[in-house]
Design an enzyme around this catalytic site. Structure first.
Site, short mmCIF file in Angstrom:
data_model
loop_
_atom_site.label_atom_id
_atom_site.label_comp_id
_atom_site.label_asym_id
_atom_site.label_seq_id
_atom_site.Cartn_x
_atom_site.Cartn_y
_atom_site.Cartn_z
N GLU A 66 -0.41 20.27 44.43
CA GLU A 66 -0.79 19.39 43.32
C GLU A 66 0.10 19.72 42.13
O GLU A 66 0.11 20.86 41.65
CB GLU A 66 -2.26 19.54 42.95
N ASP A 124 -1.67 23.63 42.04
CA ASP A 124 -3.02 23.95 42.49
C ASP A 124 -3.13 23.56 43.96
O ASP A 124 -3.49 22.44 44.30
CB ASP A 124 -4.05 23.19 41.64
N THR A 161 -3.53 29.34 43.46
CA THR A 161 -2.98 28.50 42.41
C THR A 161 -1.73 29.20 41.89
O THR A 161 -1.79 30.38 41.53
CB THR A 161 -3.98 28.30 41.25
N GLN A 216 -11.59 20.35 52.07
CA GLN A 216 -12.18 19.66 50.92
C GLN A 216 -13.03 18.48 51.35
O GLN A 216 -14.12 18.24 50.80
CB GLN A 216 -11.07 19.21 49.98
N ASP A 262 -9.84 23.56 35.87
CA ASP A 262 -8.90 22.51 36.29
C ASP A 262 -9.52 21.15 35.98
O ASP A 262 -10.68 20.89 36.30
CB ASP A 262 -8.60 22.63 37.78
N GLU A 267 0.90 19.99 38.49
CA GLU A 267 0.12 20.06 37.26
C GLU A 267 0.91 20.78 36.18
O GLU A 267 1.89 21.50 36.45
CB GLU A 267 -1.21 20.80 37.48
N ARG A 313 -6.90 19.80 52.15
CA ARG A 313 -7.60 18.51 52.10
C ARG A 313 -8.67 18.36 53.18
O ARG A 313 -9.71 17.72 52.94
CB ARG A 313 -6.58 17.37 52.23
N LYS A 336 -10.02 24.95 47.31
CA LYS A 336 -9.20 25.14 46.12
C LYS A 336 -9.12 26.60 45.68
O LYS A 336 -8.28 26.94 44.83
CB LYS A 336 -9.78 24.33 44.95
N GLU A 369 -1.30 11.67 48.30
CA GLU A 369 -0.89 10.34 47.85
C GLU A 369 0.44 9.91 48.46
O GLU A 369 0.59 8.75 48.87
CB GLU A 369 -0.77 10.33 46.33
N HIS A 423 -3.58 9.11 39.39
CA HIS A 423 -4.02 9.97 40.49
C HIS A 423 -5.48 9.71 40.82
O HIS A 423 -5.85 9.57 42.01
CB HIS A 423 -3.83 11.44 40.11
#
Length: 758
Positions: free
Chosen positions: A247, A282, A306, A289, A171, A249, A286, A302, A418, A178
């Site tokens: 996320e 993905d 996915t 993380q 990834d 992607e 948070r 993570k 975000e 971002h």
């Protein structure tokens, strides 16, 4: 089958003999590749797609002894999942993954797509009135009913699988917007981008085993969480992630022959080794993380899931939509020579991307972001080249993710991190859904939320649409390990606005008190626990009767700050809980009621069965009265047993109907993924039923399942009678536990003293 199918066949602007809606992602210019299964064999096999039909490539490959693909020139390949087993070229499309096809040279893959276009394109009539067309090899599908029935399968009958055996998954972190946003959040505006970011595509290696095809549910992960968000030195606790995120992607699969160790891929070769693209989510935890990522980056936050869309859209299908990056037509600083792309101004694709969330009770999904693939700074070519520059042996089926794609505007951000700006903003949901959802918000994902990602190119005036379909995943509640579980809670709220200084007068095993404690736990409100020892008759003291004229508990006492600290008291558990829910509303608080009006009414229906149909009739003061007035000819225990069992039968019947519904997938009473007020009443009632000897383990399976789900939830464990400060170390379990309970003979030693709830 013929008549139903032929009704859908018509000439269209796309010049196909199959009718394709202009808004369908799978036009004549697409022909993606994927792995499907369908009746009667349900064996996975290589397929393509046009409109609403899957195309069984293994059937086409066998037509007239391989006549359709006779001039393609398949090369001998190896399948990694079959220990380098040699696969005959004629068997490429009989494999259960696309790896064998992905290994073919680009020219071979291009020829296959071209043949599919010829099979579905209308051939112009000639002077012979179309006779030559009918006799043409490429008209076989249109006119050969047996072949068409075998090779074209309605998507309603199809199950999709992962398109490839993914040997390795990487990834990247290639969206400048971002990376800047995240940098500002955690390092400040002046240090938003790390010094290396503009010099190379930053990436990390992911977990291939947890890459799932669209439609696979995602279980909320457990992990280590920082105990005090303001003080990392306070250490960590173990619990479920409360900041689950998506996320947005776009990923691509590596194609072409496997590279040897030490063999690099140059910029000129890159396109030959990009097989095709898919949408990717993905998933990210948070809070996990934040605690783990220094210094080596994300790990457990993570590796749990996915999601990718099942159809792989080829590079050739996207060629007409090449464009420049939104960051500009050149890169500054200029990349090193191996990473420099002379065609950078056309290295991106104009792919429209969308993120939607469909929460429980919503009638339609809510769009929360609209973005574009061209918001990347580092292209797919550059990602692949940089990945191989060390001599890493890239293999067909390897998956490379773009990283979160965010644009420059607030409505184009690719993650909840975000969109909510690290949980400080509320993302609104509910527009276009039922009126009851107006004002619903999210900061991060809740259990039961379905995240839907869509993407397509073209579709405008004079353009065919080339799309990806959808990438969908639904959040399921975390599974628990009771041997190691430490439930995590944020710090209890002390600033509660207008009302403050909450005190709860209650008793540890009073079911009515337990209901209110669950509600306070749901809202995460700090309160002072004041025990009223029912065995000592303290509820009948004059001082308590001033709080509750019926000499009962619970009583919630607090001050009104807008009325100069006026003292307010509320009695009756339903009234208290509804007040708590109305005052402490919003995404930062737990939800006590379901989202839509009908479900809320159903929750109240279940509540009233307990509160009005069972509770008053099992109360010990009433049982004493019944026994006295009947000269003990009516047994108190038998009477209570009858009342409770009758009420539980009603609850079981209602909940069973909801849990059988295809739209109710959650384990709690109302069919959702979060407990509601109905669970607040049912679980304490089951606790009390056991004390009367009601055996409901076999008779009430739905109620048992609800209780099991709640037993793992922190609202219930935190508020459980055995966890209260006035509970004896070893509480006996005989006799009822109602507000007027006098059977328990153990002296709890509290004697009315106040204890601070922690």
């Amino acid at each position: 089958h013929k008549s139903g199918f032929m009704n859908r066949m018509a000439s269209s602007s796309a010049k196909s003999w199959i009718k394709i809606d202009p808004n369908n992602d799978f036009s004549l210019e697409n022909f993606p590749f994927g792995i499907c299964s369908f009746p009667p064999t349900n064996l996975p096999r290589c397929c393509s797609r046009i409109g609403d039909y899957a195309i069984d490539l293994s059937i086409l490959a066998k037509y007239k002894n391989g006549a359709l693909f006779a001039d393609v020139g398949f090369e001998t390949i190896h399948e990694p999942e079959k220990s380098l087993h040699m696969v005959p070229p004629t068997s490429v499309f009989q494999c259960e993954t696309l790896n064998a096809f992905m290994q073919q040279p680009k020219i071979t893959r291009v020829k296959v797509r071209s043949i599919l276009q010829k099979l579905f394109r209308i051939i112009e009539d000639n002077d012979d009135g179309g006779k030559e067309e009918e006799e043409s090899l490429f008209a076989c599908l249109r006119y050969d009913e047996a072949l068409r029935s075998a090779a074209l399968i309605p998507m309603t009958q199809v199950t999709m699988h992962l398109p490839a055996h993914i040997g390795d998954y990487t990834d990247f972190y290639s969206s400048k917007d971002h990376a800047t946003n995240v940098g500002i959040m955690f390092r400040g505006k002046e240090h938003a981008l790390n010094p290396n970011w503009l010099h190379l595509p930053v990436g990390y290696h992911g977990r291939a085993s947890s890459v799932f095809v669209s439609g696979t549910d995602v279980i909320r992960p457990y992990g280590q969480l920082q105990k005090d968000v303001a003080d990392p030195k306070s250490g960590s606790v173990y619990g479920p992630s409360r900041m689950l995120d998506f996320e947005l992607e776009v990923a691509f699969f590596v194609g072409g022959r496997p590279r040897e160790h030490g063999e690099v891929i140059s910029m000129e070769e890159a396109d030959d080794h990009i097989f095709g693209f898919c949408l990717m989510n993905d998933w990210s935890a948070r809070d996990i993380q934040k605690w783990e990522y220094v210094p080596l980056g994300p790990f457990g936050s993570k590796n749990f899931a996915t999601s990718i869309s099942p159809w792989v859209v080829t590079l050739e299908a996207l060629e007409p939509f090449r464009c420049a990056s939104s960051s500009g037509v050149t890169q500054n600083p200029t990349p090193l020579e191996y990473l420099y792309d002379p065609s950078y101004d056309r290295s991106m694709f104009d792919i429209h991307l969308m993120i939607q969330i469909e929460g429980e009770g919503m009638l339609i999904p809510e769009t929360v972001s609209i973005s574009n693939f061209n918001h990347l700074y580092w292209s797919a070519r550059q990602q692949l080249v940089h990945h191989s520059i060390t001599g890493c042996n890239m293999r067909p089926g390897d998956l490379l993710g773009s990283g979160t794609i965010s644009g420059p505007t607030p409505d184009s951000l690719g993650s909840m991190l975000e969109l909510s700006w690290k949980g400080t903003r509320k993302v609104k949901l509910g527009a276009g859904a039922s009126p009851s959802l107006a004002g619903h918000t999210r900061t991060f994902l809740r259990d039961g939320d379905a995240v839907i990602m869509k993407g397509f190119a073209g579709g405008g005036s004079g353009q065919c649409r080339v799309g990806f379909g959808e990438c969908i995943g639904t959040v399921l509640p975390a599974k628990t390990n009771p041997k190691v579980l430490q439930y995590w809670h944020p710090a209890h709220k002390t600033d509660t606005g207008r009302y403050s200084n909450f005190k709860l007068y209650n008793y540890w095993r009073s079911t009515s008190s337990w209901r209110v404690r669950i509600a306070l736990a749901a809202k995460n409100i700090k309160y002072e626990y004041i025990a009223i020892p029912l065995l000592e008759g303290k509820q009948k003291d004059a001082i308590h009767k001033q709080r509750n004229s019926m000499a009962q508990i619970p009583v919630l006492e607090f001050e009104d700050n807008e009325e100069s600290g006026k003292l307010i008291r509320l009695t009756q558990s339903v009234a208290i809980i509804e007040f708590i829910d109305e005052i402490f509303s919003g995404d930062e608080y737990g939800n006590i009621f379901p989202a839509d009006k009908l479900s809320r009414a159903f929750a109240r229906e279940l509540v009233e069965i307990v509160n009005s149909g069972i509770q008053p009739l099992q109360n010990l003061s009433l049982l004493d009265k019944v026994a006295a007035d009947s000269n003990s000819t009516i047994s108190k225990v038998k009477f209570a047993h009858y009342v409770i069992e009758n009420g539980l039968e009603a609850l079981e019947s209602l909940i069973e109907k909801v849990h059988r519904s295809k739209t109710s997938l959650g384990p709690f009473a109302c069919g959702g993924f979060d407990p509601t007020i109905a669970d607040f009443f049912i679980v304490p009632q089951l606790y009390n039923a056991r004390k009367y000897g009601v055996d409901f383990t076999k008779k009430f399976p739905c109620l048992i399942n609800v209780e099991k789900a709640c037993s793992r939830h922190p609202w219930f464990t935190e508020s459980h009678p055995d966890a209260q400060p006035d509970s004896p170390t070893f509480a006996t379990t005989t006799g009822p536990d109602d507000d007027d309970s006098r059977i328990l003979a153990t002296n709890n030693g509290i004697n009315g003293k106040r204890k601070q709830y922690v």
